[in-house]
Design a protein around this motif. Sequence first.
Motif, PDB file in Angstrom:
ATOM      1  N   THR A 282       1.097   2.507  -6.681  1.00  0.00           N
ATOM      2  CA  THR A 282       1.239   1.607  -5.543  1.00  0.00           C
ATOM      3  C   THR A 282       1.058   0.154  -5.963  1.00  0.00           C
ATOM      4  OG1 THR A 282      -1.112   1.915  -5.042  1.00  0.00           O
ATOM      5  CG2 THR A 282       0.465   3.349  -3.911  1.00  0.00           C
TER       6      THR A 282
ATOM      7  N   GLY B 224      -3.998   2.666  -2.590  1.00  0.00           N
ATOM      8  CA  GLY B 224      -3.386   3.957  -2.298  1.00  0.00           C
ATOM      9  C   GLY B 224      -3.360   4.208  -0.812  1.00  0.00           C
TER      10      GLY B 224
ATOM     11  N   ALA C 232      -7.634   4.118 -10.654  1.00  0.00           N
ATOM     12  CA  ALA C 232      -7.523   3.060  -9.644  1.00  0.00           C
ATOM     13  C   ALA C 232      -7.726   1.705 -10.315  1.00  0.00           C
ATOM     14  CB  ALA C 232      -8.554   3.259  -8.542  1.00  0.00           C
TER      15      ALA C 232
ATOM     16  N   THR D 289      -3.178   3.346  -9.026  1.00  0.00           N
ATOM     17  CA  THR D 289      -2.962   2.309  -8.020  1.00  0.00           C
ATOM     18  C   THR D 289      -3.266   0.934  -8.616  1.00  0.00           C
ATOM     19  OG1 THR D 289      -5.241   2.508  -7.227  1.00  0.00           O
ATOM     20  CG2 THR D 289      -3.565   3.876  -6.159  1.00  0.00           C
TER      21      THR D 289
ATOM     22  N   ASN E  22       0.829  -1.192   0.000  1.00  0.00           N
ATOM     23  CA  ASN E  22       0.000   0.000   0.000  1.00  0.00           C
ATOM     24  C   ASN E  22       0.870   1.251   0.000  1.00  0.00           C
ATOM     25  OD1 ASN E  22      -2.440  -1.576   0.374  1.00  0.00           O
ATOM     26  ND2 ASN E  22      -1.718  -1.909   2.460  1.00  0.00           N
ATOM     27  N   GLY E  23       0.266   2.351  -0.428  1.00  0.00           N
ATOM     28  CA  GLY E  23       0.969   3.621  -0.347  1.00  0.00           C
ATOM     29  C   GLY E  23       1.042   4.098   1.086  1.00  0.00           C
TER      30      GLY E  23
ATOM     31  N   ILE F  85      -5.048  10.681  -5.435  1.00  0.00           N
ATOM     32  CA  ILE F  85      -4.614   9.283  -5.487  1.00  0.00           C
ATOM     33  C   ILE F  85      -4.807   8.783  -6.909  1.00  0.00           C
ATOM     34  CG2 ILE F  85      -4.995   6.966  -4.544  1.00  0.00           C
ATOM     35  CD1 ILE F  85      -6.212   8.363  -2.064  1.00  0.00           C
TER      36      ILE F  85
END
Length: 536
Positions: free
Chosen positions: A137, A141, A218, A174, A116-117, A171
């Motif tokens: 990531t 995120g 995402a 991801t 994960n970020g 964000i």
Amino acid sequence: MSILLVNFVMLEPASGTSFSIGLELSVVDANLLGVMPGDTLILEPGKRRVIRINNIKGDSLNYVLIRNGNGDVIIENDDLYYGFVISNSSFFRLTGNVNNENNFGIKILKTGKGANGLGIGELSTNYEIDHLEIANTGFAGIFAFSQPTCDLIANRGFFEQRNCIFRNNYIHDTYGEGMYLGHSFYTGYTIKCNKEDTKVYPHEIKGLKVYDNLVENAGYDGIQVGCAVEGTEVYNNKILNYGTANEIMQHSGIQIAAGTKIRCYNNQIITGSGTGITMMGLADSYIYNNLIVNPGKDFFPNDVALRIHGIFVDDRLIYKGTSHYIFNNTIISPKSDGIRFISTETSKSLLANNLIVNPGSNYTYETNDAKYIYLQKGADVRLDNNFFSNFVVPTMLVDSLNSIYESISNFPLSGKGIDISIYGVNQDLMGVPRAMIPSIGCFELPVKNNIFNVKKDDIDFLLNNETGLILIENKSIDMMKQVAIFDLSGRKVLNFSQNEPRFFMTNIKGLLRQGIYILSVERNRSVFKHKFVVVN
């Protein structure tokens, strides 16, 4: 006031003690440093691979502040299992916004596979996260909850996460969810404890607020919220191009998981592979004023069995006697249904004032309106003043709110809704006050008297005298062959070729003088005729 030197860096005065966290530090124990409520941790600007901060303990009146110094903090690695972790901490704020400049001063720009970020867990509660940029990531995120444990300390009944805020973050790109907030399995799941299968229950979350975030590209859900049983609000977020991994069942714009009671409103969810809003949480929740455009439109477009909807409502854990409230959403061009409601455990749910345009399941159902709102047999739902149309103005730009607003202004929406102020809905998507009799859809529109609309069981006819737009939807099995316009003398003044047997759209602006005309829709076995007035 005191200043503590860590790595021998003197900092500007602050309320409480200020601690500088140098670039060479990857693990910080706030307890060992002597961090007290009201203190500040300042991350030295520059690049670092990871940072982990443990044991922050502020209090409700004196949060511990974690921020960047006078420059950007950049966290980046491609081989480690985390980027930024905060554990066993409470009453703190992590911000990348120094001096209220509204920038992203903390940037987590890459993490390793499966990482994960930003991860916040291990009994962390009461915090605020804002003005972070998180990208590239290996998994989510932001990942924020505590996993259940065999010793029960992080489990339901023993730990409760409260009053957490995620706002003004950017964000993007991801691998997994943009934001993964709360556990997915509210009803419990099995883990090994002392080599034996043991069912554990995730902790609950109360007072969760998620707002003003931008989530883009995402891989999985844009925002997922679970186990958030009370005081949950997700609003004013913009979610673009979500579900890029095409992971079935994990690619919604907003996923409301089991155990969640929520107000989900004023979000813009634009173009993704999955459903705009998936509701599997607790009822007595409210979904309103959301703009959802092109959900699933390009997700296996030739496979109608892979259904993707604007809003999808299902039962996971539902208490008897509770209801869903879905108001004033605008849903444009979903792959399948506008709203698909298959919850049969709830009762007296209300779906009102929703605008649904151009659902993809045009030829799927015998009942024409089912493509707009599909109700499972046995669902106890009241439908009130929703507006349906199959037409999208070709010039509409999905990335422009102004363009979308202008396009839907062609429809007769102003003053056509029902009053929902008793449910706490008093403004539209843009913060404009709702009229006493509100508009349909997410925008409150000015009153217009220049839209002529005829709705019958077998055909809908709409004319916008201001723009000249004509829309016809033929709902009969008797297919359209030709559309023409006659003057009152019977002379044909306009004739249109018609290739699509169900839908017709044209613009007559400037083609007809002011006066009364007759629209003629010729079908295989019947003809529909109706008078209308051109006023300019």
